[in-house]
Design a protein around this motif. Sequence first.
Motif, mmCIF file in Angstrom:
data_model
loop_
_atom_site.group_PDB
_atom_site.id
_atom_site.type_symbol
_atom_site.label_atom_id
_atom_site.label_comp_id
_atom_site.label_asym_id
_atom_site.label_seq_id
_atom_site.Cartn_x
_atom_site.Cartn_y
_atom_site.Cartn_z
ATOM 1 N N HIS A 79 0.838 -1.207 0.000
ATOM 2 C CA HIS A 79 0.000 0.000 0.000
ATOM 3 C C HIS A 79 0.875 1.262 0.000
ATOM 4 N N HIS A 129 -8.857 0.622 1.040
ATOM 5 C CA HIS A 129 -9.553 -0.293 0.131
ATOM 6 C C HIS A 129 -10.809 0.358 -0.452
ATOM 7 N N PRO A 181 -8.234 -5.597 -2.328
ATOM 8 C CA PRO A 181 -7.336 -5.900 -3.449
ATOM 9 C C PRO A 181 -6.441 -7.124 -3.253
ATOM 10 N N HIS A 182 -6.508 -7.773 -2.076
ATOM 11 C CA HIS A 182 -5.531 -8.832 -1.768
ATOM 12 C C HIS A 182 -5.996 -10.191 -2.309
ATOM 13 N N HIS A 192 -5.183 -6.063 9.687
ATOM 14 C CA HIS A 192 -5.665 -5.376 8.489
ATOM 15 C C HIS A 192 -6.538 -6.377 7.730
#
Length: 304
Positions: A60, A132, A137-138, A202
């Motif tokens: 990030h 986000h 996005p992971h 997170h």
Amino acid sequence: MLKNFVLPAVAAALLLAAAGPANAAVKGFACEPEWAALAREIGGDRVTAYSATHARQDPHHIRARPSLVAKIRRAGLVVCSGAGLEVGWLPLLLQRGGGGIQAGKPGHLMTSGHVEVSEKPGSIDRSLGDLHPEGNPHVHLDPRNILSLAETLSKRLSAIDPSGASHYADRLNGFTASWKAAMARWAPRAAALRDVPVVVHHKFWSYFIRWTGMRQTGTLEAKPGIPPSVSHLEALLASTLESNVRAILRTPYDDTDPAEWLSSRAGVPVVELPATVDREAPPGALAAYFDDVLSRLEKAIGQR
Ligand SMILES: [Zn+2]
């Protein structure tokens, strides 16, 4: 006659092998190590894959430094997670890259655009510092996504480098077979994690949690990227005790303090899980990564 024919051919083959990926048809630039690893799986010796970040770096927050500009200038393929993960640095780098890697071109692959993105908010709003804003996005943390993205990547490589199409198709077949076999091995291990309640620092593990069926009962961050307030922590402590949480999951680069605070008060172990594979990960590393994450979780919650 035979000698004269064979020797130059052998010499040429050796030369080619020694030159290896330096003469590769496609120079790949990945934002995260997992996509470089996938490009190596599908690309073999026709593709070089440079990763802009390593496994202990938070994707990030990266700086668009000159060495990355130099790398992206030569790239014929850019593979990143997208969905805003690299919004602070990738657009700056792309401005310096060639036409083939711009949005809409086969050399521009944002993996989140090719799988179902979870946690999509109603509207994009970065005003509160939410990391986000376009959803989670992971996407590399669900092995089913890796399977479908391998095919997407193979198609893109064939479009960029048509003379390698059969090479990419062969490698995709090999990877798909071994990945499906690995998923079959993981299935009972994932099933054993079903309904296990966890807290995360997170919202990094959402796809892994969805795949295994674990239950995320809370997050240490108030919102993705937003550190917890005292009132947030106190509410989280109460819900953690109530939900019989078994582990607090964090990546190597998450701040350790909130997890330690909760762990010491709730008596729940902190489990540091690798966020991704090594930067130079060889073929096979992606499967080893899921094995490793599963093993660490099993150990932490006492199933092994
Ligand atoms: Zn994130």
